[in-house]
Design a protein around this motif. Structure first.
Motif, PDB file in Angstrom:
ATOM      1  N   GLN A  30       0.859  -1.185   0.000  1.00 51.95           N
ATOM      2  CA  GLN A  30       0.000   0.000   0.000  1.00 51.95           C
ATOM      3  C   GLN A  30       0.900   1.241   0.000  1.00 51.95           C
ATOM      4  OE1 GLN A  30      -3.280  -1.169   0.106  1.00 51.95           O
ATOM      5  NE2 GLN A  30      -2.283  -3.160   0.338  1.00 51.95           N
ATOM      6  N   SER A  31       0.579   2.224  -0.834  1.00 47.53           N
ATOM      7  CA  SER A  31       1.388   3.442  -0.862  1.00 47.53           C
ATOM      8  C   SER A  31       0.514   4.662  -1.128  1.00 47.53           C
ATOM      9  CB  SER A  31       2.491   3.349  -1.926  1.00 47.53           C
ATOM     10  OG  SER A  31       1.928   3.320  -3.220  1.00 47.53           O
ATOM     11  N   ILE A  32       0.952   5.790  -0.575  1.00 47.44           N
ATOM     12  CA  ILE A  32       0.306   7.084  -0.787  1.00 47.44           C
ATOM     13  C   ILE A  32       1.416   8.103  -0.995  1.00 47.44           C
ATOM     14  CG2 ILE A  32      -1.195   8.875   0.147  1.00 47.44           C
ATOM     15  CD1 ILE A  32      -2.419   6.776   1.969  1.00 47.44           C
ATOM     16  N   ASP A  33       1.330   8.885  -2.045  1.00 51.78           N
ATOM     17  CA  ASP A  33       2.302   9.953  -2.225  1.00 51.78           C
ATOM     18  C   ASP A  33       1.611  11.237  -2.640  1.00 51.78           C
ATOM     19  OD1 ASP A  33       2.539   8.234  -4.984  1.00 51.78           O
ATOM     20  OD2 ASP A  33       2.797  10.380  -5.376  1.00 51.78           O
ATOM     21  N   LEU A  34       2.208  12.349  -2.221  1.00 51.31           N
ATOM     22  CA  LEU A  34       1.709  13.687  -2.512  1.00 51.31           C
ATOM     23  C   LEU A  34       2.709  14.407  -3.408  1.00 51.31           C
ATOM     24  CD1 LEU A  34       0.585  14.740   1.098  1.00 51.31           C
ATOM     25  CD2 LEU A  34      -0.837  13.740  -0.708  1.00 51.31           C
ATOM     26  N   TYR A  35       2.215  15.291  -4.268  1.00 51.21           N
ATOM     27  CA  TYR A  35       3.099  16.058  -5.123  1.00 51.21           C
ATOM     28  C   TYR A  35       2.457  17.411  -5.408  1.00 51.21           C
ATOM     29  CZ  TYR A  35      -0.051  14.661  -8.921  1.00 51.21           C
ATOM     30  OH  TYR A  35      -1.167  14.460  -9.706  1.00 51.21           O
ATOM     31  N   GLY A  36       3.243  18.328  -5.960  1.00 51.32           N
ATOM     32  CA  GLY A  36       2.704  19.648  -6.245  1.00 51.32           C
ATOM     33  C   GLY A  36       3.657  20.501  -7.039  1.00 51.32           C
ATOM     34  N   ARG A  37       3.165  21.674  -7.393  1.00 53.00           N
ATOM     35  CA  ARG A  37       3.971  22.619  -8.163  1.00 53.00           C
ATOM     36  C   ARG A  37       3.462  24.025  -7.903  1.00 53.00           C
ATOM     37  NH1 ARG A  37       3.957  22.625 -14.673  1.00 53.00           N
ATOM     38  NH2 ARG A  37       2.363  24.233 -14.447  1.00 53.00           N
ATOM     39  N   ALA A  38       4.388  24.977  -7.816  1.00 52.03           N
ATOM     40  CA  ALA A  38       4.030  26.387  -7.735  1.00 52.03           C
ATOM     41  C   ALA A  38       4.652  27.105  -8.924  1.00 52.03           C
ATOM     42  CB  ALA A  38       4.529  27.003  -6.432  1.00 52.03           C
ATOM     43  N   GLN A  39       3.908  28.020  -9.529  1.00 52.38           N
ATOM     44  CA  GLN A  39       4.374  28.694 -10.742  1.00 52.38           C
ATOM     45  C   GLN A  39       3.954  30.156 -10.724  1.00 52.38           C
ATOM     46  OE1 GLN A  39       3.746  26.594 -14.423  1.00 52.38           O
ATOM     47  NE2 GLN A  39       3.487  28.472 -15.587  1.00 52.38           N
ATOM     48  N   ALA A  40       4.832  31.029 -11.202  1.00 53.90           N
ATOM     49  CA  ALA A  40       4.512  32.448 -11.348  1.00 53.90           C
ATOM     50  C   ALA A  40       4.991  32.913 -12.709  1.00 53.90           C
ATOM     51  CB  ALA A  40       5.183  33.260 -10.252  1.00 53.90           C
ATOM     52  N   ASN A  41       4.102  33.523 -13.485  1.00 54.79           N
ATOM     53  CA  ASN A  41       4.412  34.024 -14.824  1.00 54.79           C
ATOM     54  C   ASN A  41       4.293  35.541 -14.850  1.00 54.79           C
ATOM     55  OD1 ASN A  41       4.375  31.333 -15.403  1.00 54.79           O
ATOM     56  ND2 ASN A  41       3.054  31.502 -17.191  1.00 54.79           N
ATOM     57  N   ILE A  42       5.264  36.205 -15.432  1.00 51.76           N
ATOM     58  CA  ILE A  42       5.179  37.644 -15.685  1.00 51.76           C
ATOM     59  C   ILE A  42       4.898  37.827 -17.181  1.00 51.76           C
ATOM     60  CG2 ILE A  42       6.357  39.864 -15.614  1.00 51.76           C
ATOM     61  CD1 ILE A  42       8.091  38.761 -13.362  1.00 51.76           C
ATOM     62  N   VAL A  72      -2.456  13.849  -5.347  1.00 51.68           N
ATOM     63  CA  VAL A  72      -2.249  12.686  -4.489  1.00 51.68           C
ATOM     64  C   VAL A  72      -2.420  11.433  -5.328  1.00 51.68           C
ATOM     65  CG1 VAL A  72      -4.674  12.727  -3.750  1.00 51.68           C
ATOM     66  CG2 VAL A  72      -2.982  11.464  -2.404  1.00 51.68           C
ATOM     67  N   ARG A  73      -1.543  10.471  -5.133  1.00 48.94           N
ATOM     68  CA  ARG A  73      -1.627   9.168  -5.792  1.00 48.94           C
ATOM     69  C   ARG A  73      -1.658   8.075  -4.724  1.00 48.94           C
ATOM     70  NH1 ARG A  73       2.640  11.472  -9.040  1.00 48.94           N
ATOM     71  NH2 ARG A  73       2.011  11.847 -11.205  1.00 48.94           N
ATOM     72  N   THR A  74      -2.440   7.039  -4.974  1.00 50.86           N
ATOM     73  CA  THR A  74      -2.455   5.886  -4.083  1.00 50.86           C
ATOM     74  C   THR A  74      -2.331   4.617  -4.916  1.00 50.86           C
ATOM     75  OG1 THR A  74      -4.849   5.450  -4.109  1.00 50.86           O
ATOM     76  CG2 THR A  74      -4.043   7.134  -2.583  1.00 50.86           C
ATOM     77  N   SER A  75      -1.808   3.571  -4.311  1.00 53.95           N
ATOM     78  CA  SER A  75      -1.690   2.274  -4.967  1.00 53.95           C
ATOM     79  C   SER A  75      -1.867   1.181  -3.935  1.00 53.95           C
ATOM     80  CB  SER A  75      -0.325   2.125  -5.645  1.00 53.95           C
ATOM     81  OG  SER A  75      -0.189   0.857  -6.263  1.00 53.95           O
ATOM     82  N   SER A  76      -2.581   0.127  -4.318  1.00 52.86           N
ATOM     83  CA  SER A  76      -2.825  -0.983  -3.411  1.00 52.86           C
ATOM     84  C   SER A  76      -2.681  -2.290  -4.171  1.00 52.86           C
ATOM     85  CB  SER A  76      -4.231  -0.882  -2.806  1.00 52.86           C
ATOM     86  OG  SER A  76      -4.502  -1.972  -1.956  1.00 52.86           O
ATOM     87  N   ALA A  77      -1.710  -3.103  -3.811  1.00 52.13           N
ATOM     88  CA  ALA A  77      -1.470  -4.379  -4.485  1.00 52.13           C
ATOM     89  C   ALA A  77      -2.571  -5.371  -4.144  1.00 52.13           C
ATOM     90  CB  ALA A  77      -0.112  -4.937  -4.084  1.00 52.13           C
ATOM     91  N   ILE A  78      -3.068  -6.086  -5.191  1.00 46.82           N
ATOM     92  CA  ILE A  78      -4.073  -7.121  -4.956  1.00 46.82           C
ATOM     93  C   ILE A  78      -3.517  -8.512  -5.267  1.00 46.82           C
ATOM     94  CG2 ILE A  78      -6.090  -5.637  -5.238  1.00 46.82           C
ATOM     95  CD1 ILE A  78      -6.251  -6.396  -8.120  1.00 46.82           C
ATOM     96  N   THR A  79      -2.488  -8.580  -6.114  1.00 50.64           N
ATOM     97  CA  THR A  79      -1.731  -9.805  -6.348  1.00 50.64           C
ATOM     98  C   THR A  79      -0.284  -9.394  -6.597  1.00 50.64           C
ATOM     99  OG1 THR A  79      -1.931  -9.874  -8.775  1.00 50.64           O
ATOM    100  CG2 THR A  79      -3.752 -10.826  -7.487  1.00 50.64           C
ATOM    101  N   ASN A  80       0.582 -10.375  -6.884  1.00 47.07           N
ATOM    102  CA  ASN A  80       1.972 -10.046  -7.203  1.00 47.07           C
ATOM    103  C   ASN A  80       2.102  -9.284  -8.510  1.00 47.07           C
ATOM    104  OD1 ASN A  80       2.901 -11.299  -4.886  1.00 47.07           O
ATOM    105  ND2 ASN A  80       3.215 -13.283  -5.905  1.00 47.07           N
ATOM    106  N   GLN A  81       1.109  -9.399  -9.382  1.00 45.08           N
ATOM    107  CA  GLN A  81       1.183  -8.788 -10.704  1.00 45.08           C
ATOM    108  C   GLN A  81       0.189  -7.647 -10.914  1.00 45.08           C
ATOM    109  OE1 GLN A  81       3.474  -9.577 -13.031  1.00 45.08           O
ATOM    110  NE2 GLN A  81       4.363 -11.088 -11.630  1.00 45.08           N
ATOM    111  N   ALA A  82      -0.752  -7.462 -10.020  1.00 47.29           N
ATOM    112  CA  ALA A  82      -1.815  -6.485 -10.253  1.00 47.29           C
ATOM    113  C   ALA A  82      -2.004  -5.587  -9.035  1.00 47.29           C
ATOM    114  CB  ALA A  82      -3.128  -7.195 -10.581  1.00 47.29           C
ATOM    115  N   SER A  83      -2.424  -4.350  -9.301  1.00 42.89           N
ATOM    116  CA  SER A  83      -2.690  -3.402  -8.229  1.00 42.89           C
ATOM    117  C   SER A  83      -3.779  -2.431  -8.664  1.00 42.89           C
ATOM    118  CB  SER A  83      -1.416  -2.630  -7.854  1.00 42.89           C
ATOM    119  OG  SER A  83      -0.933  -1.895  -8.965  1.00 42.89           O
ATOM    120  N   VAL A  84      -4.460  -1.882  -7.693  1.00 44.56           N
ATOM    121  CA  VAL A  84      -5.450  -0.832  -7.923  1.00 44.56           C
ATOM    122  C   VAL A  84      -4.810   0.499  -7.551  1.00 44.56           C
ATOM    123  CG1 VAL A  84      -7.680   0.100  -7.204  1.00 44.56           C
ATOM    124  CG2 VAL A  84      -7.390  -2.370  -7.491  1.00 44.56           C
TER     125      VAL A  84
END
Length: 278
Positions: A30-42, A72-84
Motif C-alpha cells: 500500500q502506498s500514498i504519495d503527494l506532489y505539487g507545483r508552484a508557478q509564477a508568470n510575468i 495525491v496518488r495511491t496504490s494498493s497491491a491485490i496480487t503479485n502482478q496487479a494493483s489498484v
C-alpha cells in the motif's frame, strides 16, 4: 478555416518550482504519495490578454499571474502482478489566474494495473489521442498549442507498452455539460533502441444535436496526428519532436472547417537538471 499560432518566448517571462512526489506511506503493498507545483508568470500586455486573466483585457498591462497544483496518488497491491491505483490532481488559481473557480480538477480517476497486460483507468484524464500529442507538450506555458486535447470526464482508457511498442485506446461516455453524445480515440507508437521514435493517433467526437449545452453548435469533430521524436524529454541530453495534426469539424448552423497545424520543439538538459527549451 485557416489558423496560425505563434508563441514567442519573449512575451512571457516565467518561473516555476516543481516539487518531487513525497511518499507519505509505503508498506505491505500500500502506498500514498503527494506532489505539487508552484508557478509564477510575468506577462507583457499581449501575453496577459491571451491568458484569460480576470483583469479587464482592454486595460491590461504587464502583470504577474500565479498558480499551483496539488495532487495525491495511491496504490494498493491485490496480487503479485496487479494493483489498484487512484489519482487526484487540482490546479489552484491565484486571483489573476482564472475568471471563475479557484480550484479546477485536472485528474480524478481510479485504475487497475495488470503489469505486462497493461492498465485500465476510469474517470477524468487525458484522452487516448493525447498520447500522440504529448511529445510536443513539454512547456510549463503555451505547450501543445497546435491542438489542445483537453482532459475529459467519463472516460475508460486502456494503455500498454511492450519492447518499444505502445498503444492507448479510449472511449468517452456522454457528457451533458458539453452536449457530447460519445467519443473514441486511439494512439500507437514505437521507439527504437537508437532513440528515434514515431507515433500516430486520432479521435472522433459525436455531439447531441438536441442538447442545449452544445453551445458551439458542433455536429462532429474528427482529428488525427502523426509525430516523430528523438531522445527522451526530462533525461540528460538532447530531445526533439515534430508533430503534424489535422482537424475536421462539422457544425449545425455554419460551414464545416478544416484546420492543419505543425509543432516543432527541442530541449537540452545538462548540469544539475537545467533544461533549455524552445
Amino acid at each position: 478555416m485557416k489558423k496560425t499560432f505563434v508563441a514567442v518566448a519573449l512575451s512571457s517571462l516565467f518561473a516555476s518550482v516543481a516539487a518531487n512526489a513525497a511518499v507519505v506511506y509505503d508498506k505491505d503493498g500500500q502506498s500514498i504519495d503527494l506532489y505539487g507545483r508552484a508557478q509564477a508568470n510575468i506577462f507583457d500586455k499581449d501575453g496577459a490578454r491571451n491568458n484569460y486573466t480576470s483583469v479587464d483585457s482592454d486595460a491590461m498591462s504587464t502583470t504577474l499571474v500565479g498558480s499551483g497544483r496539488l495532487g495525491v496518488r495511491t496504490s494498493s497491491a491485490i496480487t503479485n502482478q496487479a494493483s489498484v491505483f487512484t489519482r487526484g490532481e487540482w490546479k489552484v488559481n491565484a486571483e489573476n489566474s482564472n475568471k471563475n473557480d479557484q480550484f479546477v480538477a485536472r485528474y480524478v480517476y481510479i485504475g487497475l494495473d495488470g503489469g505486462q497486460f497493461g492498465k485500465v483507468i476510469a474517470g477524468q484524464s487525458d484522452t487516448a489521442y493525447y498520447d500522440t500529442l504529448v511529445v510536443t507538450d513539454i512547456f510549463d506555458e503555451w505547450g501543445d498549442s497546435a491542438y489542445s486535447s483537453l482532459r475529459q470526464e467519463g472516460q475508460i482508457i486502456y494503455s500498454g507498452a511492450w519492447d518499444g511498442f505502445r498503444t492507448t485506446l479510449g472511449y468517452q461516455l456522454s457528457d451533458a455539460s458539453q452536449g457530447l453524445d460519445s467519443a473514441y480515440g486511439a494512439s500507437v507508437g514505437y521507439t527504437f533502441a537508437t532513440g528515434f521514435g514515431f507515433g500516430l493517433g486520432g479521435e472522433n467526437r459525436e455531439y447531441d444535436n438536441s442538447s442545449l449545452n452544445n453551445t458551439n453548435n458542433f455536429d462532429q469533430d474528427s482529428r488525427w496526428a502523426v509525430n516523430a521524436t528523438y531522445g527522451t524529454f526530462g533525461l540528460s541530453g538532447f530531445y526533439t519532436a515534430v508533430l503534424y495534426s489535422e482537424a475536421d469539424t462539422s457544425y449545425l448552423s455554419h460551414p464545416d472547417t478544416k484546420d492543419k497545424a505543425w509543432e516543432l520543439v527541442a530541449a537540452y538538459s545538462f548540469y544539475n537538471n537545467w533544461t533549455i527549451l524552445t
